[in-house]
Design a protein around this motif. Sequence first.
Motif, mmCIF file in Angstrom:
data_model
loop_
_atom_site.group_PDB
_atom_site.id
_atom_site.type_symbol
_atom_site.label_atom_id
_atom_site.label_comp_id
_atom_site.label_asym_id
_atom_site.label_seq_id
_atom_site.Cartn_x
_atom_site.Cartn_y
_atom_site.Cartn_z
ATOM 1 N N UNK A 50 -46.524 -25.637 12.930
ATOM 2 C CA UNK A 50 -45.891 -26.703 13.581
ATOM 3 C C UNK A 50 -45.094 -27.739 12.745
ATOM 4 N N UNK A 51 -45.633 -27.768 11.295
ATOM 5 C CA UNK A 51 -44.885 -28.638 10.567
ATOM 6 C C UNK A 51 -43.648 -27.882 9.954
ATOM 7 N N UNK A 52 -43.774 -26.611 9.864
ATOM 8 C CA UNK A 52 -42.350 -26.036 9.375
ATOM 9 C C UNK A 52 -41.444 -26.002 10.183
ATOM 10 N N UNK A 53 -42.031 -25.822 11.678
ATOM 11 C CA UNK A 53 -40.802 -26.018 12.755
ATOM 12 C C UNK A 53 -40.265 -27.429 13.103
ATOM 13 N N UNK A 54 -41.370 -28.362 12.711
ATOM 14 C CA UNK A 54 -40.778 -29.768 12.742
ATOM 15 C C UNK A 54 -39.751 -30.159 11.704
ATOM 16 N N UNK A 55 -40.076 -29.486 10.398
ATOM 17 C CA UNK A 55 -38.936 -29.718 9.258
ATOM 18 C C UNK A 55 -37.665 -29.198 9.763
#
Length: 457
Positions: A99-104
Amino acid sequence: MEMVVPPSNEKQPRLRLVSATTTTFKSEGPVARVRAARERFGYLMARPLTPYYLILGSALLLVVLGLVMVFSASQSVVVDFGLPMTFFFRKQLIALLLGGAIAVVLTRAPIRVLRTAVYPLLFGVVAALVLVTIPGIGVRINGNRNWISLGFFQIQPSEFAKLALLLWAADLLARKQRTHMLNQWKHLLVPLVPGTVVLMMLIMLGGDMGTTMVLVAMLFGLLWMVGAPLRLFAATLGIAVVACTALIITVPHRLGRLACVGVTRPDPNLDCFQALHGLYALAAGGPFGSGLGAGVEKWGQLPEAHTDFIFAATGEELGLVGTLSVLALFAALGYAGIRVALSTTDPFVRYAAGAATTWIMAQAVVNLGSALGLLPIAGVPLPLFSYGGSAMLSAMCAIGLLLCFARSTPAAKAALAARPRRWRKGANSRFGSVLDRVVPGRKTTARKAPGSSRRER
């Protein structure tokens, strides 16, 4: 240059203004120091990038504290099923990293790209919700058929229905506002309300009323932001209340959960066992809690301590200080989201930021109200905090969108354009390029003077 403010006849403390831009005061008394702190706080809160950093900081603190509490509150479950101690922690960490990668990626995505992805996402979510209702494909857990098993991972499409509604409704209302069609009530409601009702009906086929209530809150938040007439708003709200009442009284276990609101004593049939022990956990924590891992209620007394009732487990182990910290982080997140919605001139950004803020805050209120015994137990996780892979992925997508919208406001764009890039090229260039995707920054456009070997500052 220093300017001395002479004392008045009331013998107020002398203030010496050092910098008008940073509102720094050198004072001779406690009253002046309080005033200086207040001025400094007001200056920091008024900065264009303050909402960005509030969203980023509060989200990071929530997910880190949530990881710790998921590890602590899930110990009784892993012991009962003979699983490794870090089983739920590792799964939550994987979902967080993904999810952090998608948020970035979403943080750096242009607004036009987000708007082009609206209908593929909407149709994909609808198709997944239809697949959930097919026996053999949809997975039933705790009486609800809301999941699709992918072998190593189970996905809950209803969590992504909130993301699809957010983007689709914002794009729809922005296009209608551009063509001046929102002054007519039929264009205000159609197809927004029928489309939302279709999503809610597909979700209710799986029995997930908690997510349905969050979608209802998002719908009314959008109608409020678009300026729906009070009569139209009240009529829609009345229809929603009647529909929710019918859904509650026609299903026995939902009616039983409604009867558990405000319970403080055990009943003979133990119908309110979970709600009652959630209150016991909060009461046992006291001001500072019993300590991480030292909670008692999670050991067989409090069901779903790592998911729906993680706030109660937090109250027992971290006490009133820990629960108030969680509430403060959600309050900061909500404030920043409202600031973003109010400070933009793009209708799509305004509606999407408002809907994302409504989503996170409404879901948090439903979860916290259930843990505190003020609302019926709805079975929704606490955003960014509770265990749940699909819930974490969808919530991180909402955070990425809010960060993207916070960067796109006119004041934020001007502030970013005036800032030089902070990271040197060379050994730290790879690390700096990663941070530049998260922390706002900009490569300087200043040209190096001929013959100069020093970097422009």
